[in-house]
Design a protein around this motif. Sequence first.
Motif, PDB file in Angstrom:
ATOM      1  N   GLY A   9       0.817  -1.160  -0.095  1.00  0.00           N
ATOM      2  CA  GLY A   9      -0.056   0.121   0.016  1.00  0.00           C
ATOM      3  C   GLY A   9       0.800   1.140   0.067  1.00  0.00           C
ATOM      4  N   ARG A  10       2.116   1.275  -0.067  1.00  0.00           N
ATOM      5  CA  ARG A  10       2.803   2.240  -0.210  1.00  0.00           C
ATOM      6  C   ARG A  10       2.729   3.010  -1.685  1.00  0.00           C
ATOM      7  NH1 ARG A  10       8.829   1.441   2.160  1.00  0.00           N
ATOM      8  NH2 ARG A  10       8.824   3.660   1.449  1.00  0.00           N
ATOM      9  N   GLN A  11       2.474   4.520  -1.489  1.00  0.00           N
ATOM     10  CA  GLN A  11       2.458   5.061  -2.645  1.00  0.00           C
ATOM     11  C   GLN A  11       3.808   5.879  -3.208  1.00  0.00           C
ATOM     12  OE1 GLN A  11      -1.427   7.025  -3.241  1.00  0.00           O
ATOM     13  NE2 GLN A  11      -2.247   5.203  -3.493  1.00  0.00           N
ATOM     14  N   PHE A  12       4.225   5.748  -4.367  1.00  0.00           N
ATOM     15  CA  PHE A  12       5.630   6.790  -4.625  1.00  0.00           C
ATOM     16  C   PHE A  12       5.151   7.736  -5.915  1.00  0.00           C
ATOM     17  CE2 PHE A  12       6.724   2.874  -2.855  1.00  0.00           C
ATOM     18  CZ  PHE A  12       7.860   3.213  -1.781  1.00  0.00           C
ATOM     19  N   ARG A  45       7.464  -5.116  -2.692  1.00  0.00           N
ATOM     20  CA  ARG A  45       7.111  -4.731  -1.676  1.00  0.00           C
ATOM     21  C   ARG A  45       7.484  -3.088  -1.687  1.00  0.00           C
ATOM     22  NH1 ARG A  45      10.376  -5.739   2.490  1.00  0.00           N
ATOM     23  NH2 ARG A  45      12.328  -6.107   1.387  1.00  0.00           N
ATOM     24  N   GLY A  46       7.113  -2.262  -0.929  1.00  0.00           N
ATOM     25  CA  GLY A  46       7.419  -0.945  -0.712  1.00  0.00           C
ATOM     26  C   GLY A  46       8.749  -0.692  -0.583  1.00  0.00           C
ATOM     27  N   ALA A  47       9.631  -1.235   0.291  1.00  0.00           N
ATOM     28  CA  ALA A  47      11.013  -1.056   0.587  1.00  0.00           C
ATOM     29  C   ALA A  47      11.841  -1.390  -0.847  1.00  0.00           C
ATOM     30  CB  ALA A  47      11.512  -1.825   1.838  1.00  0.00           C
ATOM     31  N   VAL A  48      11.605  -2.256  -1.277  1.00  0.00           N
ATOM     32  CA  VAL A  48      12.062  -2.889  -2.551  1.00  0.00           C
ATOM     33  C   VAL A  48      11.934  -1.744  -3.845  1.00  0.00           C
ATOM     34  CG1 VAL A  48      12.685  -4.507  -4.467  1.00  0.00           C
ATOM     35  CG2 VAL A  48      12.330  -5.159  -1.923  1.00  0.00           C
ATOM     36  N   LEU A  49      10.580  -1.278  -3.948  1.00  0.00           N
ATOM     37  CA  LEU A  49      10.255  -0.435  -4.840  1.00  0.00           C
ATOM     38  C   LEU A  49      10.985   0.753  -4.556  1.00  0.00           C
ATOM     39  CD1 LEU A  49       8.431   0.358  -7.202  1.00  0.00           C
ATOM     40  CD2 LEU A  49       6.508   0.915  -5.808  1.00  0.00           C
ATOM     41  N   ALA A  50      11.002   1.312  -3.397  1.00  0.00           N
ATOM     42  CA  ALA A  50      11.787   2.518  -3.263  1.00  0.00           C
ATOM     43  C   ALA A  50      13.235   2.360  -3.612  1.00  0.00           C
ATOM     44  CB  ALA A  50      11.791   2.888  -1.611  1.00  0.00           C
ATOM     45  N   LYS A  51      14.059   1.340  -3.395  1.00  0.00           N
ATOM     46  CA  LYS A  51      15.291   1.209  -3.982  1.00  0.00           C
ATOM     47  C   LYS A  51      15.157   1.217  -5.508  1.00  0.00           C
ATOM     48  CE  LYS A  51      18.905  -0.112  -2.479  1.00  0.00           C
ATOM     49  NZ  LYS A  51      20.330   0.876  -2.089  1.00  0.00           N
ATOM     50  N   THR A 100      12.473  -7.979  -8.701  1.00  0.00           N
ATOM     51  CA  THR A 100      11.686  -6.851  -9.014  1.00  0.00           C
ATOM     52  C   THR A 100      12.086  -6.143 -10.397  1.00  0.00           C
ATOM     53  OG1 THR A 100      11.208  -6.408  -6.756  1.00  0.00           O
ATOM     54  CG2 THR A 100      10.826  -4.872  -8.131  1.00  0.00           C
ATOM     55  N   ALA A 101      13.300  -6.133 -10.712  1.00  0.00           N
ATOM     56  CA  ALA A 101      13.634  -5.461 -11.985  1.00  0.00           C
ATOM     57  C   ALA A 101      13.233  -6.254 -13.059  1.00  0.00           C
ATOM     58  CB  ALA A 101      15.124  -5.490 -11.798  1.00  0.00           C
ATOM     59  N   ASP A 102      13.332  -7.604 -13.228  1.00  0.00           N
ATOM     60  CA  ASP A 102      12.862  -8.377 -13.895  1.00  0.00           C
ATOM     61  C   ASP A 102      11.226  -8.336 -13.998  1.00  0.00           C
ATOM     62  OD1 ASP A 102      13.213 -10.821 -15.678  1.00  0.00           O
ATOM     63  OD2 ASP A 102      12.187 -11.942 -14.312  1.00  0.00           O
ATOM     64  N   TYR A 103      10.475  -8.532 -12.977  1.00  0.00           N
ATOM     65  CA  TYR A 103       9.306  -8.338 -13.188  1.00  0.00           C
ATOM     66  C   TYR A 103       8.625  -7.059 -13.619  1.00  0.00           C
ATOM     67  CZ  TYR A 103       4.482  -7.008 -11.364  1.00  0.00           C
ATOM     68  OH  TYR A 103       2.976  -6.600 -11.147  1.00  0.00           O
ATOM     69  N   LEU A 104       9.493  -5.958 -13.147  1.00  0.00           N
ATOM     70  CA  LEU A 104       9.220  -4.591 -13.957  1.00  0.00           C
ATOM     71  C   LEU A 104       9.704  -4.400 -15.374  1.00  0.00           C
ATOM     72  CD1 LEU A 104       9.332  -2.249 -11.016  1.00  0.00           C
ATOM     73  CD2 LEU A 104       7.472  -2.966 -12.068  1.00  0.00           C
ATOM     74  N   SER A 105      10.469  -5.241 -15.736  1.00  0.00           N
ATOM     75  CA  SER A 105      11.111  -5.413 -17.142  1.00  0.00           C
ATOM     76  C   SER A 105      12.209  -4.004 -17.315  1.00  0.00           C
ATOM     77  CB  SER A 105      10.215  -5.377 -18.288  1.00  0.00           C
ATOM     78  OG  SER A 105      10.823  -5.509 -19.432  1.00  0.00           O
ATOM     79  N   ILE A 106      13.041  -3.888 -16.227  1.00  0.00           N
ATOM     80  CA  ILE A 106      13.958  -2.877 -16.136  1.00  0.00           C
ATOM     81  C   ILE A 106      15.185  -3.451 -16.609  1.00  0.00           C
ATOM     82  CG2 ILE A 106      14.955  -0.666 -15.082  1.00  0.00           C
ATOM     83  CD1 ILE A 106      12.576  -0.883 -12.989  1.00  0.00           C
ATOM     84  N   GLU A 107      15.703  -3.641 -17.899  1.00  0.00           N
ATOM     85  CA  GLU A 107      16.590  -4.641 -18.138  1.00  0.00           C
ATOM     86  C   GLU A 107      18.175  -3.928 -17.726  1.00  0.00           C
ATOM     87  OE1 GLU A 107      17.978  -7.833 -19.755  1.00  0.00           O
ATOM     88  OE2 GLU A 107      16.127  -7.245 -19.779  1.00  0.00           O
TER      89      GLU A 107
END
Length: 155
Positions: A9-12, A45-51, A100-107
């Motif tokens: 639920g963390r929003q960025f 997860r929010g902590a990972v999304l922040a990174k 997470t980078a793989d899931y978000l496709s950030i090569e």
Amino acid sequence: MLTLESNDGRQFLVDKAAAYMSDLVRNTVEDVGLTDEPIVLPNVRGAVLAKVIEYCTHHKDDARILSRTPDLIQSDRVVDAWDRRFMDVDDALMLEILSTADYLSIEPLVELGCTAVARIIRSMSVDEIRQRYGIEDDFTEDQRTQIQKESAHLQ
């Protein structure tokens, strides 16, 4: 600016150029259109999304990375000091950033994560790698002998 929401639920609020480093986010916006609603990322997860956002914000104007040059690992690219510090995290977080980078496709971040893991395990034995990452050895003795025979030239 786009709003990304993690599974906790963390929003960025994220700069559009940084958010568009993710093919998943860019494709979502292109498919749905830009709205005021957050883009929900149920696998992050929010902590990972922040990174991950920190990485994307840092590199959003980096022409070398944005060019999406294939095979950055195999090229003459040298991992800069900022990227080395960014990946200087514990194993669990490093693997979660990579996933997470793989899931978000950030090569470029996938490649950076793979490079970081490769640097760690490069001088380790198979047993040390298994122990460090909690990988179960489920080979039979016959399978292990066969693999050793087949890879003897690599020793």
